[in-house]
Design a protein around this motif. Sequence first.
Motif, PDB file in Angstrom:
ATOM      1  N   TRP A 210       0.834  -1.209   0.000  1.00  0.00           N
ATOM      2  CA  TRP A 210       0.000   0.000   0.000  1.00  0.00           C
ATOM      3  C   TRP A 210       0.865   1.254   0.000  1.00  0.00           C
ATOM      4  O   TRP A 210       0.619   2.194  -0.771  1.00  0.00           O
ATOM      5  N   LEU A 211       1.893   1.284   0.858  1.00  0.00           N
ATOM      6  CA  LEU A 211       2.763   2.454   0.926  1.00  0.00           C
ATOM      7  C   LEU A 211       3.458   2.677  -0.414  1.00  0.00           C
ATOM      8  O   LEU A 211       3.562   3.821  -0.884  1.00  0.00           O
ATOM      9  N   SER A 212       3.928   1.626  -1.031  1.00  0.00           N
ATOM     10  CA  SER A 212       4.617   1.741  -2.308  1.00  0.00           C
ATOM     11  C   SER A 212       3.717   2.295  -3.401  1.00  0.00           C
ATOM     12  O   SER A 212       4.157   3.089  -4.235  1.00  0.00           O
ATOM     13  N   GLN A 213       2.441   1.901  -3.372  1.00  0.00           N
ATOM     14  CA  GLN A 213       1.512   2.339  -4.412  1.00  0.00           C
ATOM     15  C   GLN A 213       0.948   3.735  -4.154  1.00  0.00           C
ATOM     16  O   GLN A 213       0.838   4.541  -5.080  1.00  0.00           O
ATOM     17  N   ARG A 214       0.583   4.018  -2.916  1.00  0.00           N
ATOM     18  CA  ARG A 214      -0.098   5.281  -2.626  1.00  0.00           C
ATOM     19  C   ARG A 214       0.846   6.424  -2.282  1.00  0.00           C
ATOM     20  O   ARG A 214       0.547   7.588  -2.547  1.00  0.00           O
ATOM     21  N   LEU A 215       1.967   6.115  -1.625  1.00  0.00           N
ATOM     22  CA  LEU A 215       2.910   7.156  -1.231  1.00  0.00           C
ATOM     23  C   LEU A 215       4.313   6.764  -1.702  1.00  0.00           C
ATOM     24  O   LEU A 215       5.214   6.527  -0.892  1.00  0.00           O
ATOM     25  N   PRO A 216       4.518   6.687  -3.015  1.00  0.00           N
ATOM     26  CA  PRO A 216       5.801   6.191  -3.532  1.00  0.00           C
ATOM     27  C   PRO A 216       6.992   7.056  -3.155  1.00  0.00           C
ATOM     28  O   PRO A 216       8.087   6.527  -2.936  1.00  0.00           O
ATOM     29  N   LEU A 217       6.807   8.377  -3.060  1.00  0.00           N
ATOM     30  CA  LEU A 217       7.928   9.248  -2.684  1.00  0.00           C
ATOM     31  C   LEU A 217       8.386   8.940  -1.262  1.00  0.00           C
ATOM     32  O   LEU A 217       9.594   8.801  -1.005  1.00  0.00           O
ATOM     33  N   LEU A 218       7.435   8.816  -0.337  1.00  0.00           N
ATOM     34  CA  LEU A 218       7.785   8.486   1.049  1.00  0.00           C
ATOM     35  C   LEU A 218       8.444   7.111   1.112  1.00  0.00           C
ATOM     36  O   LEU A 218       9.455   6.932   1.797  1.00  0.00           O
ATOM     37  N   ASN A 219       7.892   6.152   0.395  1.00  0.00           N
ATOM     38  CA  ASN A 219       8.453   4.808   0.385  1.00  0.00           C
ATOM     39  C   ASN A 219       9.884   4.805  -0.165  1.00  0.00           C
ATOM     40  O   ASN A 219      10.788   4.196   0.413  1.00  0.00           O
ATOM     41  N   GLN A 220      10.112   5.520  -1.260  1.00  0.00           N
ATOM     42  CA  GLN A 220      11.446   5.570  -1.867  1.00  0.00           C
ATOM     43  C   GLN A 220      12.439   6.299  -0.966  1.00  0.00           C
ATOM     44  O   GLN A 220      13.610   5.907  -0.881  1.00  0.00           O
ATOM     45  N   TYR A 221      11.983   7.342  -0.277  1.00  0.00           N
ATOM     46  CA  TYR A 221      12.865   8.074   0.628  1.00  0.00           C
ATOM     47  C   TYR A 221      13.334   7.169   1.764  1.00  0.00           C
ATOM     48  O   TYR A 221      14.521   7.150   2.109  1.00  0.00           O
ATOM     49  N   LEU A 222      12.417   6.410   2.328  1.00  0.00           N
ATOM     50  CA  LEU A 222      12.780   5.515   3.415  1.00  0.00           C
ATOM     51  C   LEU A 222      13.684   4.378   2.917  1.00  0.00           C
ATOM     52  O   LEU A 222      14.675   4.026   3.570  1.00  0.00           O
TER      53      LEU A 222
END
Length: 284
Positions: A210-222
């Motif tokens: 879900w995080l990867s799909q909906r908030l990809p920038l946050l996921n990639q930053y982490l």
Amino acid sequence: MNAVNALPTRLLVTGLSGHGKSTYLAALWCRIRDAKADASVRLRGLPDDAKYLNELADSWLKCEPVAHTTAAAVQSVNLPIACHGADLDLTIPDYSGEFITRGWADRLWTHELDAFVKASRGVLLFVHPLHVQDALTIEECNRNAAALEAELPSATLQASEYKPESSPTQVQLVDFLQGVHWRSSGSRAVAVIVSAWDVVSEDRLEPGAWLSQRLPLLNQYLLSNPDLYPFKVFGVSAQGGPLPGAADKLLKMEPADRTTVATSGAAPSHDITVPLGWLVERRG
């Protein structure tokens, strides 16, 4: 208990306005205030403001919406607990999420928030799937602009004023985490809490997906900063269902059975303290 565990660990509970912090805190308080002496998570002292916590808990037990903190109110709570063999100070600057938004817009933090950040050894970061403000891609912006130009004379097109608080949710959260790094030293484990997981679970997504799909920038930053922010994503239903629609069903259940915690690679649990246990294991 060894010397490291003897030192209380402070965790910062944060997120934008209406993203589930207060509901989680209400469920957590109900779980630990009545815990037995041999429970894995229990109180080791009285909190700073039991009245505030009890008010949250009363609403939660009655299946009434738990009021989130208003912009004018700041309820800073320090909850001393023993968690999976470690002493933990759950530091909760229950700001309105508008404080984070104002930090993004004005490029300023309060001294109190700065002190909380510097003292913390881990972060519970809340996001609500129904309150995410999405971003348009460049392709979508160009397509929308072309459609408007084709339908309307150029003289009628007026640019709207940019408002920083309208920026996408993930942009504001990444900016906040960057501020945590700049204003403190060392790594901070981050438990990303996807609130109202009962809404998302119908799509059969795992929390990480879900995080990867909906908030990809946050996921990639982490993902790009594992030394700064080791992280894990948890889907948490702290209430058990949407209110007021599910209230009658939820009131017939044992309160402890209403909560659900999901994470990739593990069976769902009713233990609302699972994210805390993970953070304690990875505290700096």
